[in-house]
Motif scaffolding. Structure first.
Motif, mmCIF file in Angstrom:
data_model
loop_
_atom_site.group_PDB
_atom_site.id
_atom_site.type_symbol
_atom_site.label_atom_id
_atom_site.label_comp_id
_atom_site.label_asym_id
_atom_site.label_seq_id
_atom_site.Cartn_x
_atom_site.Cartn_y
_atom_site.Cartn_z
ATOM 1 N N GLY A 20 20.939 57.861 57.317
ATOM 2 C CA GLY A 20 20.559 57.899 55.914
ATOM 3 C C GLY A 20 19.360 58.763 55.595
ATOM 4 N N GLU A 21 18.677 58.384 54.531
ATOM 5 C CA GLU A 21 17.572 59.185 53.996
ATOM 6 C C GLU A 21 16.498 59.531 55.019
ATOM 7 N N PRO A 22 16.044 58.593 55.863
ATOM 8 C CA PRO A 22 14.990 58.973 56.818
ATOM 9 C C PRO A 22 15.388 60.131 57.721
ATOM 10 N N THR A 23 16.649 60.183 58.133
ATOM 11 C CA THR A 23 17.107 61.264 59.008
ATOM 12 C C THR A 23 17.064 62.601 58.281
ATOM 13 N N LEU A 57 15.699 70.482 49.065
ATOM 14 C CA LEU A 57 16.660 70.602 50.160
ATOM 15 C C LEU A 57 17.055 69.225 50.688
ATOM 16 N N ALA A 58 16.104 68.328 50.816
ATOM 17 C CA ALA A 58 16.428 66.974 51.290
ATOM 18 C C ALA A 58 17.413 66.301 50.338
ATOM 19 N N LEU A 59 17.143 66.378 49.040
ATOM 20 C CA LEU A 59 18.038 65.753 48.068
ATOM 21 C C LEU A 59 19.429 66.391 48.098
ATOM 22 N N PHE A 60 19.476 67.717 48.219
ATOM 23 C CA PHE A 60 20.765 68.398 48.277
ATOM 24 C C PHE A 60 21.562 67.939 49.503
ATOM 25 N N LEU A 61 20.930 67.974 50.673
ATOM 26 C CA LEU A 61 21.656 67.607 51.889
ATOM 27 C C LEU A 61 22.085 66.144 51.879
ATOM 28 N N MET A 62 21.233 65.274 51.371
ATOM 29 C CA MET A 62 21.623 63.858 51.296
ATOM 30 C C MET A 62 22.850 63.691 50.407
ATOM 31 N N GLN A 63 22.855 64.357 49.268
ATOM 32 C CA GLN A 63 24.005 64.250 48.367
ATOM 33 C C GLN A 63 25.249 64.853 48.996
ATOM 34 N N TYR A 64 25.115 66.024 49.591
ATOM 35 C CA TYR A 64 26.260 66.702 50.191
ATOM 36 C C TYR A 64 26.946 65.816 51.232
ATOM 37 N N TRP A 65 26.158 65.095 52.002
ATOM 38 C CA TRP A 65 26.685 64.299 53.104
ATOM 39 C C TRP A 65 26.999 62.861 52.712
ATOM 40 N N GLY A 66 27.021 62.544 51.421
ATOM 41 C CA GLY A 66 27.493 61.235 50.987
ATOM 42 C C GLY A 66 26.419 60.260 50.566
ATOM 43 N N GLU A 113 29.055 64.588 68.367
ATOM 44 C CA GLU A 113 30.008 64.909 67.298
ATOM 45 C C GLU A 113 29.291 65.085 65.954
ATOM 46 N N LEU A 114 28.331 64.238 65.662
ATOM 47 C CA LEU A 114 27.578 64.331 64.411
ATOM 48 C C LEU A 114 26.697 65.576 64.407
ATOM 49 N N HIS A 115 26.092 65.864 65.553
ATOM 50 C CA HIS A 115 25.267 67.065 65.705
ATOM 51 C C HIS A 115 26.101 68.299 65.413
ATOM 52 N N TYR A 121 28.204 72.989 59.541
ATOM 53 C CA TYR A 121 27.983 73.160 58.104
ATOM 54 C C TYR A 121 26.793 74.074 57.841
ATOM 55 N N LEU A 122 25.698 73.871 58.542
ATOM 56 C CA LEU A 122 24.496 74.673 58.311
ATOM 57 C C LEU A 122 24.726 76.149 58.632
ATOM 58 N N VAL A 123 25.494 76.421 59.675
ATOM 59 C CA VAL A 123 25.840 77.812 60.009
ATOM 60 C C VAL A 123 26.668 78.419 58.876
ATOM 61 N N TYR A 124 27.643 77.676 58.395
ATOM 62 C CA TYR A 124 28.463 78.141 57.276
ATOM 63 C C TYR A 124 27.599 78.381 56.033
ATOM 64 N N ALA A 125 26.734 77.439 55.713
ATOM 65 C CA ALA A 125 25.880 77.562 54.526
ATOM 66 C C ALA A 125 24.967 78.774 54.633
ATOM 67 N N ALA A 126 24.378 78.975 55.800
ATOM 68 C CA ALA A 126 23.476 80.121 55.988
ATOM 69 C C ALA A 126 24.226 81.438 55.806
ATOM 70 N N MET A 127 25.427 81.509 56.350
ATOM 71 C CA MET A 127 26.211 82.743 56.219
ATOM 72 C C MET A 127 26.547 83.007 54.758
#
Length: 134
Positions: A20-23, A57-66, A113-115, A121-127
């Motif tokens: 969750g959020e702490p991660t 960025l934290a808010l975006f990633l948290m939302q993106y991942w559910g 698997e989670l890593h 996703y991050l590689v795709y987003a950066a590209m």
């Protein structure tokens, strides 16, 4: 907790699976520690304090991942390419961004698997943010 029509709880989101959020806050904080000292990336953040960028960025990633929809509630649709258009994002910026993000992701000590799912996703987003050849 929401229930499906069959009465069983929905499967946990990626957001939940990674802690969750702490991660996500740790991921983004570690990432911006690298950005703060990076001569290529730091100028892309006009604010003296990187705290607001870290929060976005934290808010975006948290939302993106559910997680919570706070990003969209506060800022509307992400429009990532549009928001990055004023900055020169070339291969060197892409590589620097991924270098700092790689260190931050590796610091999370996620299940393999989670890593991999997060990293892919991050590689795709950066590209997808590259807007300048070279």
């Amino acid at each position: 907790m929401d229930q499906t029509e069959q009465g069983t709880p929905p499967p946990p989101t990626f957001f939940d699976q990674v802690g969750g959020e702490p991660t996500f806050r740790r991921l983004v904080h570690d990432f911006y520690q690298g950005v703060a000292a990076d001569p290529l990336l730091r100028p892309m953040y006009p604010e003296q304090d990187l705290g607001p960028a870290e929060e976005r960025l934290a808010l975006f990633l948290m939302q993106y991942w559910g997680g919570p929809r706070t990003y969209s509630d506060e800022r509307g649709h992400p429009r990532l390419r549009m928001r990055h258009a004023p900055f020169t994002v070339d291969q060197a910026a892409h590589d620097a961004w991924l270098r700092h993000m790689r260190a931050a992701v590796d610091n999370l000590d996620l299940a393999p698997e989670l890593h991999r799912q997060l990293w892919d996703y991050l590689v795709y987003a950066a590209m997808s943010m590259i807007n300048t050849p070279g």
